[in-house]
Design a protein around this motif. Structure first.
Motif, PDB file in Angstrom:
ATOM      1  N   UNK A  73      -3.240  -0.839  -2.031  1.00 32.52           N
ATOM      2  CA  UNK A  73      -3.377  -2.149  -2.671  1.00 32.52           C
ATOM      3  C   UNK A  73      -4.151  -3.115  -1.789  1.00 32.52           C
ATOM      4  N   UNK A  74      -3.865  -3.059  -0.503  1.00 29.11           N
ATOM      5  CA  UNK A  74      -4.527  -3.981   0.424  1.00 29.11           C
ATOM      6  C   UNK A  74      -6.028  -3.683   0.505  1.00 29.11           C
ATOM      7  N   UNK A  75      -6.387  -2.390   0.552  1.00 31.56           N
ATOM      8  CA  UNK A  75      -7.804  -2.023   0.625  1.00 31.56           C
ATOM      9  C   UNK A  75      -8.552  -2.559  -0.587  1.00 31.56           C
ATOM     10  N   UNK A  76      -8.004  -2.344  -1.769  1.00 33.00           N
ATOM     11  CA  UNK A  76      -8.652  -2.822  -2.993  1.00 33.00           C
ATOM     12  C   UNK A  76      -8.782  -4.340  -2.982  1.00 33.00           C
ATOM     13  N   UNK A  77      -7.741  -5.007  -2.484  1.00 33.56           N
ATOM     14  CA  UNK A  77      -7.773  -6.476  -2.452  1.00 33.56           C
ATOM     15  C   UNK A  77      -8.822  -6.978  -1.459  1.00 33.56           C
ATOM     16  N   UNK A  78      -8.943  -6.314  -0.304  1.00 34.29           N
ATOM     17  CA  UNK A  78      -9.910  -6.735   0.699  1.00 34.29           C
ATOM     18  C   UNK A  78     -11.348  -6.561   0.200  1.00 34.29           C
ATOM     19  N   UNK A  79     -11.636  -5.406  -0.420  1.00 32.83           N
ATOM     20  CA  UNK A  79     -12.980  -5.169  -0.940  1.00 32.83           C
ATOM     21  C   UNK A  79     -13.282  -6.129  -2.088  1.00 32.83           C
ATOM     22  N   UNK A  80     -12.265  -6.400  -2.918  1.00 36.22           N
ATOM     23  CA  UNK A  80     -12.444  -7.359  -4.015  1.00 36.22           C
ATOM     24  C   UNK A  80     -12.758  -8.746  -3.466  1.00 36.22           C
ATOM     25  N   UNK A  81     -12.104  -9.121  -2.359  1.00 35.23           N
ATOM     26  CA  UNK A  81     -12.382 -10.407  -1.734  1.00 35.23           C
ATOM     27  C   UNK A  81     -13.836 -10.484  -1.260  1.00 35.23           C
TER      28      UNK A  81
ATOM     29  N   UNK B 273      -9.370 -18.390   7.622  1.00 34.78           N
ATOM     30  CA  UNK B 273      -9.670 -19.758   8.048  1.00 34.78           C
ATOM     31  C   UNK B 273      -8.671 -20.790   7.527  1.00 34.78           C
ATOM     32  N   UNK B 274      -8.406 -20.808   6.217  1.00 38.19           N
ATOM     33  CA  UNK B 274      -7.463 -21.794   5.696  1.00 38.19           C
ATOM     34  C   UNK B 274      -6.463 -21.194   4.709  1.00 38.19           C
ATOM     35  N   UNK B 275      -6.436 -19.868   4.614  1.00 44.40           N
ATOM     36  CA  UNK B 275      -5.427 -19.185   3.802  1.00 44.40           C
ATOM     37  C   UNK B 275      -5.199 -17.813   4.424  1.00 44.40           C
ATOM     38  N   UNK B 276      -4.243 -17.074   3.893  1.00 41.74           N
ATOM     39  CA  UNK B 276      -3.947 -15.774   4.457  1.00 41.74           C
ATOM     40  C   UNK B 276      -3.323 -14.847   3.431  1.00 41.74           C
ATOM     41  N   UNK B 277      -3.485 -13.548   3.652  1.00 41.89           N
ATOM     42  CA  UNK B 277      -2.923 -12.530   2.782  1.00 41.89           C
ATOM     43  C   UNK B 277      -1.933 -11.704   3.595  1.00 41.89           C
ATOM     44  N   UNK B 278      -0.681 -11.623   3.155  1.00 43.48           N
ATOM     45  CA  UNK B 278       0.342 -10.881   3.876  1.00 43.48           C
ATOM     46  C   UNK B 278       0.295  -9.405   3.494  1.00 43.48           C
ATOM     47  N   UNK B 279       0.283  -8.544   4.516  1.00 44.21           N
ATOM     48  CA  UNK B 279       0.330  -7.094   4.304  1.00 44.21           C
ATOM     49  C   UNK B 279       1.512  -6.544   5.096  1.00 44.21           C
ATOM     50  N   UNK B 280       2.359  -5.786   4.410  1.00 47.48           N
ATOM     51  CA  UNK B 280       3.521  -5.168   5.055  1.00 47.48           C
ATOM     52  C   UNK B 280       3.587  -3.703   4.644  1.00 47.48           C
ATOM     53  N   UNK B 281       3.936  -2.844   5.612  1.00 47.31           N
ATOM     54  CA  UNK B 281       4.079  -1.428   5.295  1.00 47.31           C
ATOM     55  C   UNK B 281       5.132  -0.803   6.205  1.00 47.31           C
ATOM     56  N   UNK B 282       5.981   0.010   5.609  1.00 50.54           N
ATOM     57  CA  UNK B 282       6.970   0.804   6.329  1.00 50.54           C
ATOM     58  C   UNK B 282       7.012   2.175   5.667  1.00 50.54           C
ATOM     59  N   UNK B 283       7.752   3.136   6.235  1.00 40.88           N
ATOM     60  CA  UNK B 283       7.819   4.454   5.590  1.00 40.88           C
ATOM     61  C   UNK B 283       8.374   4.403   4.172  1.00 40.88           C
ATOM     62  N   UNK B 284       9.110   3.356   3.849  1.00 45.37           N
ATOM     63  CA  UNK B 284       9.767   3.290   2.537  1.00 45.37           C
ATOM     64  C   UNK B 284       9.019   2.454   1.514  1.00 45.37           C
ATOM     65  N   UNK B 285       8.272   1.466   1.969  1.00 46.73           N
ATOM     66  CA  UNK B 285       7.616   0.612   0.983  1.00 46.73           C
ATOM     67  C   UNK B 285       6.413  -0.100   1.590  1.00 46.73           C
TER      68      UNK B 285
ATOM     69  N   UNK C  67       3.907  -3.751   0.808  1.00 46.62           N
ATOM     70  CA  UNK C  67       3.888  -5.041   0.112  1.00 46.62           C
ATOM     71  C   UNK C  67       2.611  -5.768   0.454  1.00 46.62           C
ATOM     72  N   UNK C  68       2.050  -6.452  -0.532  1.00 50.15           N
ATOM     73  CA  UNK C  68       0.884  -7.281  -0.296  1.00 50.15           C
ATOM     74  C   UNK C  68       1.025  -8.563  -1.100  1.00 50.15           C
ATOM     75  N   UNK C  69       0.870  -9.694  -0.430  1.00 43.20           N
ATOM     76  CA  UNK C  69       0.880 -10.981  -1.107  1.00 43.20           C
ATOM     77  C   UNK C  69      -0.539 -11.524  -1.113  1.00 43.20           C
ATOM     78  N   UNK C  70      -1.011 -12.040  -2.243  1.00 43.14           N
ATOM     79  CA  UNK C  70      -2.393 -12.529  -2.337  1.00 43.14           C
ATOM     80  C   UNK C  70      -2.619 -13.745  -1.447  1.00 43.14           C
ATOM     81  N   UNK C  71      -3.883 -14.077  -1.187  1.00 45.47           N
ATOM     82  CA  UNK C  71      -4.198 -15.209  -0.306  1.00 45.47           C
ATOM     83  C   UNK C  71      -3.506 -16.502  -0.734  1.00 45.47           C
ATOM     84  N   UNK C  72      -2.949 -17.190   0.271  1.00 44.45           N
ATOM     85  CA  UNK C  72      -2.258 -18.461   0.014  1.00 44.45           C
ATOM     86  C   UNK C  72      -2.321 -19.306   1.279  1.00 44.45           C
ATOM     87  N   UNK C  73      -2.443 -20.610   1.117  1.00 43.53           N
ATOM     88  CA  UNK C  73      -2.537 -21.513   2.269  1.00 43.53           C
ATOM     89  C   UNK C  73      -1.293 -21.469   3.158  1.00 43.53           C
TER      90      UNK C  73
END
Length: 377
Positions: free
Chosen positions: A201-209, A339-351, A353-359
């Protein structure tokens, strides 16, 4: 038992976390820390120097007060070898023996591509980040090519996150400076899915950005060389006035002259407890080591801290005659800043998570920086 002599190599994230853990759980231990300089550089915030959000001195922390508080003897020296199964550390200022050793010297960049001198590498430190800022400020127009490489023998030994952040941060900053139309941005990577260890999910979101921001992408073509005119890849040339490139990582140079086991990628081979394989009371934490675990196991500060905590608990257990049982949690967590927003990426063996860019995520990253540095200062 006499008071143990514990030696720590390095002065980065893993090393300083190890010092704090040791003082909490072994207040009487003698700690010797070997590192060239008594200073700590907060590397995650180097991304903000090119855009002016940070100055170099804000990220450099003198460690004299830290060493004094934790009763650490600092030896200003560079390691040249580790011998006698880890008991003898050879430096350019003499030799030092220990009862237990924790290696946290970090890795180094693989700089083998022809013309690599024409590229600037952000994570080499404050001077490199400041040089990037100078070059961008001096550009009236042109193109900036941004990319990162890997270690073919150890694919996880890659540091792509800061380059995504640098790319997006520059794009946003140039737009605010009303210079974006004069300066093109291009991203290049040998993989068709760059940053895959962050999760699909993160890869697709980064390329889309990148597409959304008008950033050219050159994916799936191995870079062959650099020059003052740009990047040559297997899929063609990328003309550029400025190349920003993060090479893949390998282990410390002194490993070649040591009697420690090396992984295929040139790192110190460790087991699941951060113990160096086949050595007694020798542990490794951070970028210097190669560890079992998922193929996305990150080379990042957060993981280095987790490894250092586990390594210290196992080191103390070993000195006490007990088996090593602590294992660091396999966890990737980062905020990909822009610069003025950020995208959270989390990964563990079980799950994952990606949150879209937000200030608020940008400010969360800035808060964590101040929180972390406060504990060291």
């Amino acid at each position: 038992m006499t008071t143990p002599e514990i030696c720590i190599l390095g002065a980065g994230f893993a090393a300083l976390t190890a010092v704090r853990e040791l003082r909490e759980h072994a207040p009487d231990a003698r700690i010797t820390l070997i590192a060239p300089h008594a200073e700590f550089i907060y590397l995650p915030s180097l991304i903000w120097i090119p855009t002016g959000l940070r100055r170099g001195e804000q990220l450099r922390v003198p460690l004299g007060p830290f060493f004094a508080r934790h009763e650490v003897r600092h030896v200003p020296a560079s390691v040249t070898a580790v011998l006698d199964g880890g008991r003898r550390v050879v430096t350019d200022a003499g030799e030092y023996r220990n009862d237990a050793l924790l290696i946290a010297t970090g890795g180094r960049f693989i700089k083998k591509l022809p013309g690599i001198e024409h590229a600037l590498t952000l994570c080499e430190g404050i001077a490199a980040a400041e040089r990037i800022r100078e070059r961008v400020l001096a550009m009236p127009r042109g193109r900036i090519a941004v990319g990162f490489g890997a270690n073919p023998a150890e694919p996880s030994a890659v540091r792509g996150g800061p380059m995504f952040e640098l790319l997006f941060g520059l794009e946003r900053w140039l737009r605010r400076q009303k210079r974006r139309e004069a300066i093109d941005l291009a991203f290049f990577n040998a993989a068709t899915e760059p940053g895959k260890r962050l999760g699909e999910k993160a890869v697709k979101a980064l390329v889309a950005q990148m597409h959304r921001r008008g950033i050219d992408t050159h994916l799936g073509h191995k870079p062959l060389s650099f020059s003052e005119h740009g990047v040559r890849t297997e899929g063609g040339d990328i003309d550029a006035e400025l190349i920003l490139f993060m090479p893949g990582l390998t282990g410390p140079a002194w490993l070649a002259d040591s009697d420690l086991p090396a992984s295929p990628g040139g790192f110190i081979q460790a087991d699941s407890h951060c113990a160096v394989e086949g050595r007694d009371a020798v542990f490794v934490a951070g970028d210097a080591g190669s560890y079992p675990g998922p193929d996305w196991l990150p080379k990042q500060a957060h993981m280095a801290d987790l490894q250092a905590r586990a390594a210290v608990h196992n080191l103390l257990a070993t000195l006490d005659g007990r088996p090593a049982t602590a294992t660091p949690k396999a966890e990737l967590i980062c905020i990909v800043d822009s610069y003025d927003s950020g995208m959270l990426v989390y990964r563990s063996p079980r799950r994952s998570l990606m949150l879209p860019p937000a200030r608020p995520l940008h400010w969360a990253k800035r808060y964590f920086e101040s929180h972390y540095l406060r504990a060291i200062r």
